[in-house]
Design an enzyme around this catalytic site. Sequence first.
Site, mmCIF file in Angstrom:
data_model
loop_
_atom_site.group_PDB
_atom_site.id
_atom_site.type_symbol
_atom_site.label_atom_id
_atom_site.label_comp_id
_atom_site.label_asym_id
_atom_site.label_seq_id
_atom_site.Cartn_x
_atom_site.Cartn_y
_atom_site.Cartn_z
ATOM 1 N N SER A 128 55.684 43.794 41.847
ATOM 2 C CA SER A 128 54.370 44.177 41.315
ATOM 3 C C SER A 128 53.890 45.522 41.853
ATOM 4 O O SER A 128 54.142 45.878 43.012
ATOM 5 C CB SER A 128 53.368 43.089 41.720
ATOM 6 O OG SER A 128 52.049 43.543 41.534
ATOM 7 N N GLU A 130 51.074 45.944 42.819
ATOM 8 C CA GLU A 130 50.201 45.630 43.960
ATOM 9 C C GLU A 130 50.891 45.981 45.286
ATOM 10 O O GLU A 130 50.225 46.126 46.298
ATOM 11 C CB GLU A 130 49.818 44.151 43.951
ATOM 12 C CG GLU A 130 48.665 43.809 43.035
ATOM 13 C CD GLU A 130 47.329 44.398 43.477
ATOM 14 O OE1 GLU A 130 46.944 44.189 44.641
ATOM 15 O OE2 GLU A 130 46.684 45.074 42.671
ATOM 16 N N TYR A 152 48.640 38.716 48.534
ATOM 17 C CA TYR A 152 49.540 38.692 47.365
ATOM 18 C C TYR A 152 50.510 39.874 47.440
ATOM 19 O O TYR A 152 51.723 39.710 47.282
ATOM 20 C CB TYR A 152 48.711 38.755 46.072
ATOM 21 C CG TYR A 152 49.538 38.990 44.829
ATOM 22 C CD1 TYR A 152 50.205 37.952 44.203
ATOM 23 C CD2 TYR A 152 49.656 40.273 44.283
ATOM 24 C CE1 TYR A 152 50.974 38.174 43.054
ATOM 25 C CE2 TYR A 152 50.418 40.498 43.146
ATOM 26 C CZ TYR A 152 51.073 39.447 42.531
ATOM 27 O OH TYR A 152 51.832 39.680 41.405
HETATM 28 P P1 NAP Z 1 50.947 33.773 35.592
HETATM 29 O O1 NAP Z 1 50.494 33.697 34.177
HETATM 30 O O2 NAP Z 1 49.985 33.544 36.689
HETATM 31 O O3 NAP Z 1 52.174 32.746 35.756
HETATM 32 C C1 NAP Z 1 52.657 32.381 37.032
HETATM 33 C C2 NAP Z 1 53.669 31.273 36.860
HETATM 34 O O4 NAP Z 1 54.116 30.851 38.164
HETATM 35 C C3 NAP Z 1 53.111 30.012 36.180
HETATM 36 O O5 NAP Z 1 54.076 29.510 35.293
HETATM 37 C C4 NAP Z 1 52.921 29.068 37.358
HETATM 38 O O6 NAP Z 1 52.962 27.707 37.017
HETATM 39 C C5 NAP Z 1 54.139 29.442 38.190
HETATM 40 N N1 NAP Z 1 54.051 28.905 39.547
HETATM 41 C C6 NAP Z 1 52.982 28.913 40.388
HETATM 42 N N2 NAP Z 1 53.298 28.271 41.539
HETATM 43 C C7 NAP Z 1 54.579 27.842 41.414
HETATM 44 C C8 NAP Z 1 55.458 27.120 42.255
HETATM 45 N N3 NAP Z 1 55.071 26.671 43.470
HETATM 46 N N4 NAP Z 1 56.705 26.854 41.809
HETATM 47 C C9 NAP Z 1 57.116 27.281 40.584
HETATM 48 N N5 NAP Z 1 56.330 27.979 39.732
HETATM 49 C C10 NAP Z 1 55.074 28.256 40.151
HETATM 50 O O7 NAP Z 1 51.644 35.197 35.866
HETATM 51 P P2 NAP Z 1 52.200 36.272 34.819
HETATM 52 O O8 NAP Z 1 51.116 37.221 34.509
HETATM 53 O O9 NAP Z 1 52.949 35.587 33.765
HETATM 54 O O10 NAP Z 1 53.212 37.067 35.762
HETATM 55 C C11 NAP Z 1 54.562 36.646 35.926
HETATM 56 C C12 NAP Z 1 55.072 37.134 37.269
HETATM 57 O O11 NAP Z 1 54.974 38.545 37.314
HETATM 58 C C13 NAP Z 1 54.310 36.631 38.479
HETATM 59 O O12 NAP Z 1 55.247 36.500 39.528
HETATM 60 C C14 NAP Z 1 53.353 37.757 38.799
HETATM 61 O O13 NAP Z 1 53.010 37.728 40.169
HETATM 62 C C15 NAP Z 1 54.186 38.943 38.434
HETATM 63 N N6 NAP Z 1 53.471 40.127 37.992
HETATM 64 C C16 NAP Z 1 52.547 40.041 37.011
HETATM 65 C C17 NAP Z 1 51.923 41.178 36.553
HETATM 66 C C18 NAP Z 1 50.911 41.138 35.437
HETATM 67 O O14 NAP Z 1 50.193 42.124 35.274
HETATM 68 N N7 NAP Z 1 50.876 40.080 34.645
HETATM 69 C C19 NAP Z 1 52.267 42.423 37.110
HETATM 70 C C20 NAP Z 1 53.241 42.473 38.101
HETATM 71 C C21 NAP Z 1 53.850 41.319 38.524
HETATM 72 P P3 NAP Z 1 51.609 26.856 36.700
HETATM 73 O O15 NAP Z 1 51.253 27.179 35.290
HETATM 74 O O16 NAP Z 1 52.030 25.458 36.913
HETATM 75 O O17 NAP Z 1 50.566 27.336 37.678
HETATM 76 O O1 F7E Z 2 41.883 42.792 38.531
HETATM 77 C C1 F7E Z 2 38.593 44.484 39.059
HETATM 78 C C2 F7E Z 2 39.342 44.018 40.305
HETATM 79 O O2 F7E Z 2 42.379 40.366 38.612
HETATM 80 C C3 F7E Z 2 41.959 44.126 38.063
HETATM 81 C C4 F7E Z 2 47.913 40.385 38.511
HETATM 82 O O3 F7E Z 2 48.666 40.116 37.352
HETATM 83 O O4 F7E Z 2 48.067 42.740 38.192
HETATM 84 C C5 F7E Z 2 47.151 41.673 38.339
HETATM 85 O O5 F7E Z 2 46.344 41.865 39.482
HETATM 86 C C6 F7E Z 2 40.837 44.962 38.651
HETATM 87 C C7 F7E Z 2 40.645 44.805 40.155
HETATM 88 O O6 F7E Z 2 44.236 42.042 38.182
HETATM 89 C C8 F7E Z 2 36.427 41.771 38.075
HETATM 90 O O7 F7E Z 2 38.621 44.342 41.481
HETATM 91 C C9 F7E Z 2 36.243 43.890 38.443
HETATM 92 O O8 F7E Z 2 40.481 46.088 40.718
HETATM 93 O O9 F7E Z 2 42.631 41.606 36.427
HETATM 94 P P1 F7E Z 2 42.750 41.618 37.893
HETATM 95 P P2 F7E Z 2 44.958 42.651 39.464
HETATM 96 O O10 F7E Z 2 44.262 42.306 40.722
HETATM 97 O O11 F7E Z 2 45.201 44.083 39.200
HETATM 98 C C10 F7E Z 2 48.977 42.949 39.280
HETATM 99 C C11 F7E Z 2 49.893 44.087 38.933
HETATM 100 C C12 F7E Z 2 49.677 41.710 39.663
HETATM 101 O O12 F7E Z 2 50.826 41.729 40.102
HETATM 102 C C13 F7E Z 2 48.850 40.461 39.699
HETATM 103 O O13 F7E Z 2 49.670 39.301 39.682
HETATM 104 O O14 F7E Z 2 39.612 44.520 38.062
HETATM 105 N N1 F7E Z 2 37.545 43.573 38.661
HETATM 106 N N2 F7E Z 2 35.549 42.818 38.108
HETATM 107 C C14 F7E Z 2 37.695 42.256 38.422
HETATM 108 N N3 F7E Z 2 38.790 41.464 38.470
HETATM 109 C C15 F7E Z 2 38.626 40.156 38.151
HETATM 110 N N4 F7E Z 2 39.692 39.338 38.149
HETATM 111 N N5 F7E Z 2 37.386 39.632 37.821
HETATM 112 C C16 F7E Z 2 36.255 40.412 37.764
HETATM 113 O O15 F7E Z 2 35.160 39.911 37.461
#
Ligand code: NAP
Ligand code: F7E
Length: 329
Positions: A128, A130, A152
Amino acid sequence: MSRALIIGITGQDGLYLAELLLSKGYEVFGLVRGQNNPKRALVEETVPDVKVLTGDLTDQSSLLRALEAAQPDEVYNLGAISYVAYSWENAKVTSDVTGMGVLNILEAIRLYCNGGGASGVRFYQASSSEMFGKVQEVPQRESTLLWPRSPYGVSKVYGHYMTINYRESYGMHASSGILFNHESPRRGPEFVTRKISRAVARIKLGLQDQIALGNLDAKRDWGYAGDYVDAMWRMLQQPAGDDYVIATGETHSIREYLDLAFAHVGISDWDRYVYQDPQFFRPAEVDLLIGDASKANDVLGWKPQVSFPQLVSMMVESDLAEQSRLAGR
Ligand code: NAP
Ligand code: F7E
């Protein structure tokens, strides 16, 4: 027919990746955790051809059993506790799942292959942006120094380096995709883009008056999840594992997202509906996240297809349809 195991099948990316792999003729297995996971039904409805297995990233023997059942050519680890804000309050479980879980699956693959289960299982790790946190370089690329700013992010750094370590120590075909934020109508409602698109739809339909948010000046490099799972697949088709940044190369603030989302429903003065609530501010913010995906472009031939305005419109449109249906209109 190639076989793939997706860990995290119930999540946003898991569903898109399953659809992509099925369309390419793969036999797809998906790992679902828990004895009565409410999202299992979603998987069965959305991608009925996926074969569901049970298991958990914190339980290595369940991962070994899943590998033996699926006999995969490719394993995609999308499983994680992925909500950054939650990770401060739940740092231990985030470390166990998002960090140690990666070691558990890597080691399970190694044991499975050594036990004669297969050779050459290809592995994808969902790293990520992050991990860049307090950014040391703009834009961020594969070589940028990592400086995570949340439990995270720290857990993802562990998983990232463990993936590299298994590649270097055991010659495993292991790739790490450093993905910047990617969104879609399937995004969890706790994340800011979906929180806003859903609220905008509800405000437009007269079902909600206001939306409480945190830092409106935070900026992200936002892409479309459907484009990003294609990059995951492309990584595993290369002759060797490697690390790739996947990003759009544009960054936008929450305010810009609000402008476009409210404009989509014909509202220009969104200040009337939005207020800031301290509970949504974070103990530490990441700085200027903007990714340089030129390596992915050159090596994988990957480019994002959906623009930021298209993404916002797609999400608001989908929430308008869903909220209208729920309201019986
Ligand atoms: P998501 O919607 O939160 O999905 C996370 C998945 O992980 C869900 O299927 C969840 O299952 C599963 N999980 C949680 N705890 C687990 C455990 N103990 N054992 C096995 N599976 C488990 O995330 P996403 O947005 O699809 O992202 C997919 C991956 O990419 C994640 O690893 C995330 O951290 C990473 N990522 C996401 C982004 C983004 O912007 N979306 C960016 C960079 C990296 P449940 O439904 O049962 O909770
Ligand atoms: O926050 C700001 C908050 O929770 C984005 C995950 O998929 O992407 C995701 O993480 C920004 C932050 O995503 C609210 O402070 C303002 O700056 O949508 P988010 P994230 O933290 O960027 C990365 C790449 C991952 O890997 C993660 O798994 O938005 N913000 N107001 C808020 N965020 C939330 N959630 N809620 C608010 O009300």
